[in-house]
Design an enzyme around this catalytic site. Structure first.
Site, short mmCIF file in Angstrom:
data_model
loop_
_atom_site.label_atom_id
_atom_site.label_comp_id
_atom_site.label_asym_id
_atom_site.label_seq_id
_atom_site.Cartn_x
_atom_site.Cartn_y
_atom_site.Cartn_z
N ASP A 51 0.76 -1.37 0.19
CA ASP A 51 0.06 -0.03 0.02
C ASP A 51 0.93 1.20 0.27
O ASP A 51 2.07 1.11 -0.41
CB ASP A 51 -1.00 -0.21 1.29
N HIS A 127 -3.90 6.04 3.06
CA HIS A 127 -4.67 4.98 2.72
C HIS A 127 -4.01 3.75 3.24
O HIS A 127 -4.65 2.67 3.75
CB HIS A 127 -4.41 4.89 1.07
N SER A 444 -11.11 -0.57 -1.21
CA SER A 444 -10.19 -0.72 -0.39
C SER A 444 -10.25 -0.90 1.34
O SER A 444 -9.31 -1.48 1.57
CB SER A 444 -9.26 0.83 -0.43
#
Length: 666
Positions: A51, A127, A444
Site C-alpha cells: 500500500d 490509505h 480498499s
C-alpha cells in the site's frame, strides 16, 4: 532471452480507495466462542500489506501485551525520511519501501517538501495506514469522531503482526508494476501468511502483475486478498480476477447517521450526515440555485460563489458534491447543503457546514416543496448514530461487478465485506482525521476486513491452503442481512444482490471457521487453468517456477474446483465435476439440495456424500440443462450440501447460448 515468460509494460496501478466487526459478529474478544477468541485474535498470523505506507505512531499499532516476534520472521524494518528501524515493534514487525519502478516512469524526483511524501515506509496519504489498521489494528478503546461516540476501534486480527510494503506513492496515488512485483518478492521471502492489496490495474482482460505476484505467493501457501475495484455498478468491471486471489466487493453495514431535515410545511425527512458539534440550524431559507442555459436543475458541480441567492440559506443541489461544492456554498454565505444523490451511504463531514445526503426521490420532493412555496424554509438537526436490525445492508454502488471479462467461468467477486463509512487509523494531516482516526470508503476498505479474517483463520487452521480458506469464506457467506432480509444493491435501480455483486455473499467469519466441507485446489489445478486460457508448457513452467506439462486435451475451466458454478454459454447440457474435502466431524453424511436457476435443470450425482476415517475426499457431478429457447441473461441459483449442522452453499450462475441451425431464417 530464454528465461523471459512475458513482457509487461511498467505501467501504473491505482489505489481502490468499529462497527463493521460488530456487524460481522466479531465484536468481543471476551465472547465465550467465536472465531476471534478461538484464534486468540490471530496471534499466530503475519499480515503483509502492499500500500502507501504506514503511520507507526498510531495507537492502532501499539504492541502492548504482544509477545516476542515470531522466530520464523525474516523481514526488515527499513529506514528513510522520518522513519527509523525503532519505529517497528512487536506489532509492526516489518516495513519496506519500493520506488525505483515509479521513478523510471515519471522521470522526476518524488516531491518530499512539506510532508507531501516520504522516501521511507512512512505514509503520506493515509490509505495504507487505514487499510493496515482495518486488517490488524490493536484494540483502541473509547474512540469518538467529532462528537459521535463510536466505541472500540480495532482490526480484524488485533493480535496479528503487520508488515508494510510501501509501493504506492502520493504521485497521482499510483504504484508501478515493477515496484509491486518487488514488494511481492520481498513479502514472500520475509514469511508473511496473508497479503492484502487494496489496489488494482483496472485491467479486466489479462493476467496482470498482481496476478503474477500473487500466484507465486499462493504457491508458497500465502493467501492473497485483493479489492474488486470501484468501477460499479457497471457489469464486467471487476478486477483482480485470477482464481488464486480472494476478490472482495464492498457492502454497507448496519450503522447509519440519520439527520433530520424539517421543511417549512412541518414535514420531516431523514438524510445522512456527520453533522455534529454544531447547534441546530433553525429555520432558514431553502434555495435550489438555477443554472444558466436550459438546465433548470440545480447541479452540485455548477454552483457559483457569486450567486447571491445562497446567502444565509440552505442550498439544495443534485449530484455528488465532488471537490468544493460545500466550499462554494460557504463562500457564498450559505449555511447548509442538502445534496440529492444515488445514496452511496458514504458520508464525509464538511468543515463548519452541515452537508446532508438524501436520495434523488427525496431530493425531488424537496425541490417540489421549494417550487410550490412562496417562502421555502428548512431546519437542520444534528446527526445521531443508529445501529442494528432496523438498517438494511446493501452492496455499494461503486463496488465493481462481475462477471469476469477474462474468464467468465470463474465467479468474481468471491465475497463482500463492509467498505462504506469504515473507521480506522489515519495520518494526522488528513483533513478528515479526528484524534488519529477517520472514515473512508471503497473496496480498499472491504479488502482488509477479509485479510484480517483470513489472519484469524490461518491462526486457527494453519494447514489450510489459500483455496481452502477462499472456499470456507465463499460457501458460508450470508445472502441475507442480520435480520433475515434480502440484500439489495445500490445502483441506477435497486435490485436484489446476486453472485456478480457479492460472490457467495457477505463474509460470515464464525461460520467460515467451521465450514464442514471445502473445495481445495493446488498447483496442478492452477496449471490446468493456465493451460485452458492459452499458456503453453514453457510459459507456464517459467511463470510457476515448476516443470509443467498441459494435458493433451485442454482442460475445461468449468472443472476448476471452485466453490461456485458459473456457466456463461450453456447450449444444451453440460456436466462438470467438483471434489469436496471433509474438515468437520470424521463420520459425516451430507445431503444435497438445489435452488434451480430459472429454466435450468440441475442434477447432482450422487445426492448423498458419506465420509469416515478412510474417506476424506469425495467427488460429484453436476449436470445442467436448459429449456430456454432464446439467448438469455444470467439466471441464478445455488447448490448446498448439509449434514444438519453445516450448510455448504455454492452460488450458481448460468447463461444460455442458443446456436441457430443452418435452416434457421434470419
Amino acid at each position: 532471452m530464454p528465461d523471459v515468460v512475458d513482457v509487461i509494460p511498467n505501467g501504473l496501478v491505482k489505489l481502490h480507495t468499529t462497527r463493521s466487526w460488530d456487524y460481522l459478529a466479531l465484536s468481543s474478544p471476551h465472547a465465550a466462542s467465536n472465531l476471534l477468541t478461538e484464534s486468540n485474535m490471530g496471534d499466530k498470523a503475519i499480515i503483509g500489506v502492499i500500500d502507501t505506507g504506514i503511520w507507526p505512531e498510531s495507537k492502532s499499532f501499539d504492541d502492548k501485551g504482544m509477545g516476542p516476534i515470531p522466530t520464523r520472521w525474516k523481514g526488515a524494518c527499513e529506514g528513510g525520511d522520518q522513519f527509523k528501524s525503532t519505529n517497528c515493534n512487536r506489532k509492526l514487525i516489518g516495513a519496506r519501501w519500493f520506488v525505483k519502478g515509479l521513478l523510471e516512469i515519471i522521470k522526476e524526483p518524488i516531491n518530499t517538501t512539506a510532508g507531501m511524501e516520504y522516501l521511507s515506509p512512512r505514509d503520506a496519504i493515509g490509505h495504507g495506514t487505514h487499510t493496515s489498521s482495518t486488517a490488524a489494528g490493536s484494540l483502541v478503546h473509547n474512540v469518538s469522531y467529532k462528537g459521535l461516540a463510536l466505541g472500540t476501534a480495532r482490526g480484524g486480527a488485533p493480535r496479528a503482526r503487520l508488515a508494510m510494503y510501501k509501493a504506492c506513492w502520493n504521485t497521482r496515488g499510483v504504484c508501478s508494476n515493477a515496484d509491486i512485483l518487488k514488494a511481492f518478492d520481498e513479502a514472500i521471502h520475509d514469511g508473511v501468511d496473508v497479503l492484502s492489496l487494496s489496489l488494482g490495474s483496472g485491467e479486466t482482460y489479462t493476467l496482470d502483475v498482481i496476478a503474477v505476484g500473487s500466484l507465486h505467493a499462493v504457491f508458497k501457501g500465502i493467501t492473497v486478498v485483493c479489492a474488486a475495484g470501484n468501477s460499479g455498478p457497471s457489469s464486467e468491471s471487476v478486477t483482480n480476477v485470477a482464481p488464486w486471489i480472494i476478490t472482495v466487493a464492498a457492502s454497507t453495514m448496519d450503522r447509519s447517521f440519520p439527520t433530520p431535515i424539517t421543511l417549512g410545511n412541518n414535514r420531516t425527512i431523514m438524510g445522512q450526515a456527520m453533522f455534529t458539534g454544531h447547534k441546530e440550524i433553525r429555520f432558514k431559507g431553502l434555495v435550489c440555485p438555477k443554472q444558466s442555459g436550459f438546465d433548470s436543475t440545480c447541479s452540485c458541480d455548477s454552483l457559483l460563489t457569486d450567486n447571491s441567492t445562497m446567502r444565509g440559506k440552505v442550498v439544495l443541489c443534485f449530484g455528488y458534491p465532488y471537490g468544493n461544492a460545500s466550499d462554494i456554498v460557504k463562500a457564498a454565505g450559505g449555511v447548509g447543503l442538502i445534496f440529492a444523490n444515488y445514496l452511496t451511504y458514504y458520508i464525509s463531514p464538511c468543515d463548519d457546514l452541515p452537508c446532508i445526503e438524501v436520495d434523488y426521490d427525496v431530493g425531488a420532493q424537496v425541490l417540489s416543496y421549494i417550487r410550490s412555496s412562496r417562502k421555502p424554509m428548512v431546519k437542520l438537526s444534528p446527526s445521531k448514530t443508529l445501529v442494528g436490525k432496523p438498517l438494511s445492508v446493501k452492496i455499494a454502488r461503486f463496488s465493481s461487478r462481475g462477471p469476469s471479462s477474462l474468464s467468465p467461468e470463474i465467479l468474481k467477486p468471491d465475497v463482500a465485506a463492509p467498505g462504506v463509512n469504515v473507521l480506522a487509523a489515519m495520518i494526522p494531516k488528513n483533513i478528515d482525521a479526528y484524534d488519529g482516526y477517520a472514515f473512508d470508503g471503497g473496496t480498499s476498505m472491504a479488502c482488509p476486513h477479509v485479510a484480517g479474517i483470513v489472519g484469524l483463520l490461518k491462526s486457527l487452521h494453519p494447514s489450510w491452503s489459500p483455496a481452502a480458506i477462499r472456499s470456507a469464506l465463499t460457501t458460508t457467506a450470508s445472502t441475507t442481512d442480520t435480520s433475515g432480509e434480502p440484500i439489495f444493491t445500490i445502483g441506477d435501480a435497486q435490485k436484489l444482490a446476486g453472485p456478480f455483486d457479492f460472490g457467495g455473499g457477505i463474509v460470515n467469519p464464525n461460520r467460515a471457521s467451521d465450514p464442514g466441507l471445502i473445495y481445495d485446489m493446488g498447483v496442478t489445478d492452477y496449471v490446468h487453468y493456465l493451460c485452458s486460457i492459452g499458456y503453453n508448457n514453457s510459459a507456464i513452467s517459467k511463470l510457476t517456477l515448476h516443470p509443467s506439462i498441459c494435458p493433451n486435451k485442454t482442460p475445461s475451466i468449468l472443472n476448476l474446483n471452485l466453490p461456485s458454478i458459473t456457466v456463461p454459454n450453456l447450449r444444451s447440457s453440460v456436466t462438470i465435476t467438483r471434489t469436496v474435502t471433509n474438515v468437520g466431524p470424521i463420520d459425516s453424511t451430507y445431503v444435497t439440495s438445489v435452488e434451480q436457476p430459472f429454466g435450468v435443470k440441475v442434477a447432482v450425482r450422487p445426492q448423498v456424500l458419506v465420509f469416515n476415517s478412510t474417506v476424506k475426499k469425495l467427488s460429484f457431478t453436476i449436470t445442467l440443462s436448459s429449456s430456454h429457447k432464446t439467448i438469455g441473461q444470467y439466471y441464478m441459483g445455488s447448490l448446498s450440501w448439509s449434514d444438519g449442522i453445516h450448510k455448504v452453499t455454492s452460488p450458481i450462475s448460468v447463461r444460455t447460448e442458443i446456436m441457430p441451425s443452418y435452416t434457421d431464417r434470419f
